[in-house]
Design a protein around this motif. Sequence first.
Motif, PDB file in Angstrom:
ATOM      1  N   GLN A  23      20.996 -59.248  54.566  1.00  0.00           N
ATOM      2  CA  GLN A  23      21.248 -59.200  56.000  1.00  0.00           C
ATOM      3  C   GLN A  23      21.189 -60.587  56.640  1.00  0.00           C
ATOM      4  OE1 GLN A  23      18.326 -56.071  56.980  1.00  0.00           O
ATOM      5  NE2 GLN A  23      19.967 -55.049  58.119  1.00  0.00           N
ATOM      6  N   ILE A  24      21.944 -60.732  57.719  1.00  0.00           N
ATOM      7  CA  ILE A  24      21.919 -61.950  58.525  1.00  0.00           C
ATOM      8  C   ILE A  24      21.343 -61.600  59.884  1.00  0.00           C
ATOM      9  CG2 ILE A  24      23.300 -63.798  59.554  1.00  0.00           C
ATOM     10  CD1 ILE A  24      25.443 -63.168  57.406  1.00  0.00           C
ATOM     11  N   VAL A  25      20.412 -62.413  60.358  1.00  0.00           N
ATOM     12  CA  VAL A  25      19.838 -62.235  61.688  1.00  0.00           C
ATOM     13  C   VAL A  25      20.421 -63.308  62.602  1.00  0.00           C
ATOM     14  CG1 VAL A  25      17.745 -62.268  63.094  1.00  0.00           C
ATOM     15  CG2 VAL A  25      17.713 -61.225  60.819  1.00  0.00           C
ATOM     16  N   LEU A  45      10.036 -64.292  60.605  1.00  0.00           N
ATOM     17  CA  LEU A  45      10.907 -63.345  59.922  1.00  0.00           C
ATOM     18  C   LEU A  45      10.714 -63.379  58.412  1.00  0.00           C
ATOM     19  CD1 LEU A  45      14.189 -63.956  61.937  1.00  0.00           C
ATOM     20  CD2 LEU A  45      13.016 -61.761  61.759  1.00  0.00           C
ATOM     21  N   GLY A  46      10.359 -64.545  57.896  1.00  0.00           N
ATOM     22  CA  GLY A  46      10.250 -64.739  56.454  1.00  0.00           C
ATOM     23  C   GLY A  46      11.148 -65.877  56.028  1.00  0.00           C
ATOM     24  N   GLU A 102       7.261 -59.619  69.501  1.00  0.00           N
ATOM     25  CA  GLU A 102       7.053 -58.178  69.354  1.00  0.00           C
ATOM     26  C   GLU A 102       8.121 -57.541  68.482  1.00  0.00           C
ATOM     27  OE1 GLU A 102       7.370 -54.240  72.250  1.00  0.00           O
ATOM     28  OE2 GLU A 102       6.897 -56.198  73.142  1.00  0.00           O
ATOM     29  N   VAL A 103       9.382 -57.870  68.751  1.00  0.00           N
ATOM     30  CA  VAL A 103      10.483 -57.259  68.011  1.00  0.00           C
ATOM     31  C   VAL A 103      10.479 -57.720  66.552  1.00  0.00           C
ATOM     32  CG1 VAL A 103      12.995 -57.170  67.792  1.00  0.00           C
ATOM     33  CG2 VAL A 103      11.929 -56.863  70.029  1.00  0.00           C
ATOM     34  N   ILE A 104      10.272 -59.006  66.335  1.00  0.00           N
ATOM     35  CA  ILE A 104      10.265 -59.523  64.965  1.00  0.00           C
ATOM     36  C   ILE A 104       9.153 -58.880  64.146  1.00  0.00           C
ATOM     37  CG2 ILE A 104       9.792 -61.582  63.587  1.00  0.00           C
ATOM     38  CD1 ILE A 104      11.396 -63.176  65.685  1.00  0.00           C
ATOM     39  N   ALA A 105       7.980 -58.746  64.732  1.00  0.00           N
ATOM     40  CA  ALA A 105       6.867 -58.111  64.027  1.00  0.00           C
ATOM     41  C   ALA A 105       7.216 -56.683  63.627  1.00  0.00           C
ATOM     42  CB  ALA A 105       5.624 -58.130  64.903  1.00  0.00           C
ATOM     43  N   GLN A 106       8.021 -56.040  64.452  1.00  0.00           N
ATOM     44  CA  GLN A 106       8.389 -54.653  64.181  1.00  0.00           C
ATOM     45  C   GLN A 106       9.411 -54.535  63.054  1.00  0.00           C
ATOM     46  OE1 GLN A 106      10.656 -52.670  67.271  1.00  0.00           O
ATOM     47  NE2 GLN A 106       9.691 -50.698  66.825  1.00  0.00           N
ATOM     48  N   ILE A 107      10.363 -55.463  62.984  1.00  0.00           N
ATOM     49  CA  ILE A 107      11.497 -55.291  62.064  1.00  0.00           C
ATOM     50  C   ILE A 107      11.412 -56.104  60.785  1.00  0.00           C
ATOM     51  CG2 ILE A 107      13.000 -54.816  64.042  1.00  0.00           C
ATOM     52  CD1 ILE A 107      14.313 -57.587  63.520  1.00  0.00           C
ATOM     53  N   THR A 110      13.233 -71.978  67.528  1.00  0.00           N
ATOM     54  CA  THR A 110      13.833 -72.799  66.489  1.00  0.00           C
ATOM     55  C   THR A 110      13.971 -72.035  65.180  1.00  0.00           C
ATOM     56  OG1 THR A 110      11.718 -73.645  65.685  1.00  0.00           O
ATOM     57  CG2 THR A 110      12.762 -74.837  67.519  1.00  0.00           C
ATOM     58  N   LEU A 111      14.785 -72.583  64.286  1.00  0.00           N
ATOM     59  CA  LEU A 111      14.935 -71.972  62.965  1.00  0.00           C
ATOM     60  C   LEU A 111      13.603 -71.920  62.232  1.00  0.00           C
ATOM     61  CD1 LEU A 111      18.304 -73.597  61.803  1.00  0.00           C
ATOM     62  CD2 LEU A 111      17.954 -71.216  62.502  1.00  0.00           C
ATOM     63  N   ALA A 112      12.796 -72.970  62.379  1.00  0.00           N
ATOM     64  CA  ALA A 112      11.486 -72.992  61.722  1.00  0.00           C
ATOM     65  C   ALA A 112      10.575 -71.904  62.303  1.00  0.00           C
ATOM     66  CB  ALA A 112      10.844 -74.367  61.880  1.00  0.00           C
TER      67      ALA A 112
END
Length: 265
Positions: free
Chosen positions: A90-92, A108-109, A77-82, A100-102
């Motif tokens: 920026q660093i997340v 996130l992209g 939910e949060v990722i879809a929003q931001i 996982t990173l994948a």
Amino acid sequence: MTKLGFIGCGNMASAIIGGIVSKGLVSPHGIYVSNHSAASAARAAERLGVNAGTDNLAVVAAADIVFLSVKPQKYEEVIAQIRDSLRPAQIVVTLAPGKTLAWLAERLGSEVKIVRTMPNTPALVGEGFTSYCANSKVTAEELDVVVGLLESYGVALQLEERLIDAASAVGGSAPAFVYAFIEALADGGVAEGLPRAQAYQVAAQTVLGSAKMVLDTGKHPGQLKDEVCSPAGSTIKGMEVLEKAGFRGEVIDAVRTTAAAARGL
């Protein structure tokens, strides 16, 4: 100075912020947090002195490094929003097991700089342990900045990503096992006549000192155990009881079960 953002400001995020501020790495005025309600945001602002509100996008807009410190179940939910508001520089930083990173890059992209971390609750007293890994988009200099933040509240250890969930089980979940052990030690002391408060103090200090012996001496835990167990003494008799109960095997099983559960989050 680097500006930090925290989406979610529960106990773990508060501990991280406290460590960062206490070490003078970032001032409270350079930290922006969002919480699910105005009341919880107000409490965070009062307690930590940070900029707090309920707008996740405002945090992303203000910060150079964004910590995703919500529950794993909220990540989608949060990722879809931001995700569309993130800037290339920026660093997340994530704080969730099982993501996982994948998985993160897919949502996130692929060009987003991501540092995956797994801290534990002793961060609240400045003795945290955080395992971490980063994707290839994060430069060595950028990772040094993030690690400096992680080390403000304890020890940080870089691991291959395949080992993060194992470290999470040992470092992230095991404090609960240790607390249960301390409680059991204290109960034993109470059974032998120690007042409850003193029993907790003796048990907790003994666990603290024993852990410091492992870290400071560099000796194998088995060697330290042997040094306490005199021939035909009382300690080896207690160890015999633990061995008959399968103490070490049960602990191993608990860690492996926890790691498997973390991978499924």
